[in-house]
Design an enzyme around this catalytic site. Structure first.
Site, PDB file in Angstrom:
ATOM      1  N   ARG A  94      40.441  10.624   3.907  1.00 46.21           N
ATOM      2  CA  ARG A  94      39.613   9.502   3.463  1.00 46.21           C
ATOM      3  C   ARG A  94      38.345   9.501   4.301  1.00 46.21           C
ATOM      4  O   ARG A  94      38.386   9.769   5.516  1.00 46.21           O
ATOM      5  CB  ARG A  94      40.351   8.169   3.655  1.00 46.21           C
ATOM      6  N   ASP A 106      35.369  16.558   1.588  1.00 47.31           N
ATOM      7  CA  ASP A 106      35.694  16.193   0.205  1.00 47.31           C
ATOM      8  C   ASP A 106      35.524  14.686   0.017  1.00 47.31           C
ATOM      9  O   ASP A 106      35.439  14.208  -1.106  1.00 47.31           O
ATOM     10  CB  ASP A 106      37.165  16.579  -0.075  1.00 47.31           C
ATOM     11  N   GLU A 120      31.649   6.359  -0.208  1.00 48.89           N
ATOM     12  CA  GLU A 120      31.694   7.043  -1.490  1.00 48.89           C
ATOM     13  C   GLU A 120      31.214   6.137  -2.608  1.00 48.89           C
ATOM     14  O   GLU A 120      31.589   4.957  -2.607  1.00 48.89           O
ATOM     15  CB  GLU A 120      33.140   7.480  -1.761  1.00 48.89           C
ATOM     16  N   HIS A 158      35.027  14.635  -3.849  1.00 46.40           N
ATOM     17  CA  HIS A 158      36.415  14.122  -3.934  1.00 46.40           C
ATOM     18  C   HIS A 158      37.203  14.840  -5.051  1.00 46.40           C
ATOM     19  O   HIS A 158      37.732  14.198  -5.957  1.00 46.40           O
ATOM     20  CB  HIS A 158      36.402  12.599  -4.179  1.00 46.40           C
ATOM     21  N   ALA A 170      39.697  17.128  -4.334  1.00 44.34           N
ATOM     22  CA  ALA A 170      40.850  17.820  -3.736  1.00 44.34           C
ATOM     23  C   ALA A 170      42.063  17.878  -4.666  1.00 44.34           C
ATOM     24  O   ALA A 170      42.802  18.857  -4.664  1.00 44.34           O
ATOM     25  CB  ALA A 170      41.225  17.170  -2.407  1.00 44.34           C
ATOM     26  N   SER A 171      42.276  16.850  -5.473  1.00 42.96           N
ATOM     27  CA  SER A 171      43.460  16.869  -6.353  1.00 42.96           C
ATOM     28  C   SER A 171      43.124  17.361  -7.759  1.00 42.96           C
ATOM     29  O   SER A 171      43.954  17.249  -8.671  1.00 42.96           O
ATOM     30  CB  SER A 171      44.079  15.467  -6.426  1.00 42.96           C
TER      31      SER A 171
HETATM   32  N1  LIG Z   1      40.860  13.968  -1.079  1.00 42.42           N
HETATM   33  C1  LIG Z   1      41.798  13.731  -1.961  1.00 42.42           C
HETATM   34  O1  LIG Z   1      41.601  13.838  -3.165  1.00 42.42           O
HETATM   35  C2  LIG Z   1      43.157  13.339  -1.506  1.00 42.42           C
HETATM   36  C3  LIG Z   1      44.271  13.736  -2.261  1.00 42.42           C
HETATM   37  C4  LIG Z   1      45.525  13.362  -1.813  1.00 42.42           C
HETATM   38  C5  LIG Z   1      45.656  12.603  -0.664  1.00 42.42           C
HETATM   39  N2  LIG Z   1      44.565  12.249   0.044  1.00 42.42           N
HETATM   40  C6  LIG Z   1      44.697  11.476   1.288  1.00 42.42           C
HETATM   41  O2  LIG Z   1      45.581  12.190   2.143  1.00 42.42           O
HETATM   42  C7  LIG Z   1      46.445  11.254   2.773  1.00 42.42           C
HETATM   43  C8  LIG Z   1      47.715  11.929   3.206  1.00 42.42           C
HETATM   44  O3  LIG Z   1      48.530  12.229   2.089  1.00 42.42           O
HETATM   45  P1  LIG Z   1      50.020  12.772   2.281  1.00 42.42           P
HETATM   46  O4  LIG Z   1      50.614  12.843   0.936  1.00 42.42           O
HETATM   47  O5  LIG Z   1      50.040  13.979   3.129  1.00 42.42           O
HETATM   48  O6  LIG Z   1      50.644  11.544   3.094  1.00 42.42           O
HETATM   49  P2  LIG Z   1      51.825  11.559   4.161  1.00 42.42           P
HETATM   50  O7  LIG Z   1      52.220  10.129   4.302  1.00 42.42           O
HETATM   51  O8  LIG Z   1      52.842  12.568   3.801  1.00 42.42           O
HETATM   52  O9  LIG Z   1      51.109  12.070   5.515  1.00 42.42           O
HETATM   53  C9  LIG Z   1      50.295  11.270   6.306  1.00 42.42           C
HETATM   54  C10 LIG Z   1      50.616  11.597   7.760  1.00 42.42           C
HETATM   55  O10 LIG Z   1      49.677  10.919   8.606  1.00 42.42           O
HETATM   56  C11 LIG Z   1      50.374  10.554   9.777  1.00 42.42           C
HETATM   57  N3  LIG Z   1      49.646   9.513  10.502  1.00 42.42           N
HETATM   58  C12 LIG Z   1      49.546   8.203  10.234  1.00 42.42           C
HETATM   59  N4  LIG Z   1      48.802   7.588  11.182  1.00 42.42           N
HETATM   60  C13 LIG Z   1      48.416   8.558  12.049  1.00 42.42           C
HETATM   61  C14 LIG Z   1      47.629   8.559  13.227  1.00 42.42           C
HETATM   62  N5  LIG Z   1      47.111   7.439  13.720  1.00 42.42           N
HETATM   63  N6  LIG Z   1      47.434   9.739  13.857  1.00 42.42           N
HETATM   64  C15 LIG Z   1      47.972  10.883  13.382  1.00 42.42           C
HETATM   65  N7  LIG Z   1      48.730  10.930  12.270  1.00 42.42           N
HETATM   66  C16 LIG Z   1      48.940   9.786  11.612  1.00 42.42           C
HETATM   67  C17 LIG Z   1      51.731  10.081   9.266  1.00 42.42           C
HETATM   68  O11 LIG Z   1      52.703  10.037  10.294  1.00 42.42           O
HETATM   69  C18 LIG Z   1      52.021  11.142   8.198  1.00 42.42           C
HETATM   70  O12 LIG Z   1      52.747  12.244   8.717  1.00 42.42           O
HETATM   71  C19 LIG Z   1      46.610  10.152   1.694  1.00 42.42           C
HETATM   72  O13 LIG Z   1      46.994   8.918   2.265  1.00 42.42           O
HETATM   73  C20 LIG Z   1      45.256  10.079   1.083  1.00 42.42           C
HETATM   74  O14 LIG Z   1      44.471   9.152   1.781  1.00 42.42           O
HETATM   75  C21 LIG Z   1      43.318  12.603  -0.344  1.00 42.42           C
HETATM   76  O1  LIG Z   2      44.772   9.669  -2.652  1.00 41.28           O
HETATM   77  C1  LIG Z   2      44.606  10.361  -3.650  1.00 41.28           C
HETATM   78  O2  LIG Z   2      45.537  10.615  -4.443  1.00 41.28           O
HETATM   79  C2  LIG Z   2      43.284  11.005  -3.931  1.00 41.28           C
HETATM   80  O3  LIG Z   2      42.278  10.526  -3.155  1.00 41.28           O
HETATM   81  C3  LIG Z   2      42.930  11.061  -5.385  1.00 41.28           C
HETATM   82  O4  LIG Z   2      43.226  12.341  -5.755  1.00 41.28           O
END
Ligand SMILES: NC(=O)c1ccc[n+]([C@@H]2O[C@H](COP(=O)([O-])OP(=O)(O)OC[C@H]3O[C@@H](n4cnc5c(N)ncnc54)[C@H](O)[C@@H]3O)[C@@H](O)[C@H]2O)c1
Ligand SMILES: O=C(O)[C@H](O)CO
Length: 294
Positions: free
Chosen positions: A181, A205, A210, A228, A230-231
């Site tokens: 994010r 990304d 944004e 943005h 990534a997915s």
């Molecule tokens: N750019 C995109 O399109 C896109 C797509 C998918 C997800 N995301 C983002 O990626 C994030 C992660 O997704 P995920 O499915 O891997 O989630 P997840 O919950 O599996 O992983 C998140 C990890 O962050 C860790 N965490 C939380 N607070 C922390 C801190 N202070 N320091 C270090 N680590 C910490 C958690 O323990 C966990 O292991 C989502 O919440 C979303 O914001 C972005």
């Molecule tokens: O958190 C998510 O799923 C992404 O930002 C959108 O793909």
């Protein structure tokens, strides 16, 4: 539809008895692949070189033309080694034989086991084994890693996690990638850092405001920026749509919440009826929703 739900006031939703659904699992590999693409694009200066080529500036091979960073044998740093962070780590370790240093609130035993096993495989084949380290502090990752990718959730603990002080301890030629994010990075500080350190490169990304970028970012040659995406693979977007729709359908039908939101494959089979459950309700426990048996 998304896996991240930092943009939803879950507490308020819970107070009002509203279920909040998300779409985990189907984004993991797609998002990790984009983070890996940004790592490569930034390390090997792909976008800069592409622009140079299209501008008609190429007039012959030169030994110093767009020299970038070799990844093999370097250290990849992952902050937030959850689903996506771990998938990204595996890609960089197996693909480029990088060593791992990671920081997370929780230990990622599966990831550690993977690196150990892969290291043993390399050793058995007469190659330098890869290694892993779980860092005690985030600063350890920033100091040691050559490529750092951010994959935590966005909350109070991760807002501006990358700030001027932390940028200052990173290697001058490091690559920083963010597909989590935007507000995880203080983007104004990042622009200043990019200006002062031309060999420091980023792949982004996501952005703090944004769809906008902070002033100056668009002009930085040492930044690769994408909107943005990534997915954005067909399989993932269809999977996200399916999970979101099945969450809604499940609520309408009064189905329980699925017991393990990390295991969503049964909801994605084209030739089978999905389970009678909501695939992923993030406030299921707080709402006291029953949990389905797997
Ligand atoms: N750019 C995109 O399109 C896109 C797509 C998918 C997800 N995301 C983002 O990626 C994030 C992660 O997704 P995920 O499915 O891997 O989630 P997840 O919950 O599996 O992983 C998140 C990890 O962050 C860790 N965490 C939380 N607070 C922390 C801190 N202070 N320091 C270090 N680590 C910490 C958690 O323990 C966990 O292991 C989502 O919440 C979303 O914001 C972005
Ligand atoms: O958190 C998510 O799923 C992404 O930002 C959108 O793909």
């Amino acid at each position: 539809m998304a896996v991240g739900y930092n943009n939803v006031d879950v507490e308020a939703a819970t107070r009002n008895g509203i279920a909040v659904g998300n779409t985990p699992g189907v984004l993991t590999e797609t998002t990790a692949e984009l983070a890996a693409s940004l790592s490569l694009a930034a390390a090997r200066r792909i976008v800069e070189a592409d622009q140079f080529m299209r501008a008609g500036l190429y007039d012959g091979w030169l030994p110093h033309l767009f020299v970038g960073n070799l990844l093999k044998g370097q250290t990849v740093g992952v902050i937030g080694a959850g689903r996506i962070g771990s998938a990204y780590a595996r890609m960089m370790i197996e693909g480029f034989k990088m060593n791992l240093i990671y920081y997370d609130l929780y230990q990622s035993t599966r990831l550690e086991k993977f690196v150990t096993a892969y290291g043993q495989f390399l050793k058995a084949n007469g190659e330098q084994p890869v290694t892993w380290k779980r860092a005690a502090t985030m600063e350890d990752v920033l100091r040691e890693a050559d490529v750092i990718s951010l994959h935590p959730v966005l909350d109070k603990t991760t807002y501006h996690l990358i700030n001027p002080e932390r940028l200052a301890i990173m290697k001058k030629e490091a690559v920083l990638v963010n597909a989590s994010r935007g507000p995880v990075i203080d983007e104004v500080a990042l622009v200043e850092h990019l200006k002062a350190n031309p060999m420091f490169r980023v792949g982004l990304d996501v952005f703090e405001d944004e769809p906008y970028m902070k002033p100056g970012l668009a002009e930085m040659k040492n930044a690769v920026v994408v909107p943005h995406i990534a997915s954005a693979s067909k399989w993932t977007r269809e999977g996200m749509a399916s999970l979101a729709a099945l969450n809604v359908l499940g609520k309408i039908k009064g189905y329980p919440a699925w017991g393990n939101p990390n295991l969503i494959e049964p909801f994605l089979k084209e030739d089978a009826t999905p389970p009678a459950a909501c695939p992923s309700i993030v406030n299921a426990k707080q709402l006291g929703l029953p949990s389905s048996k797997l």
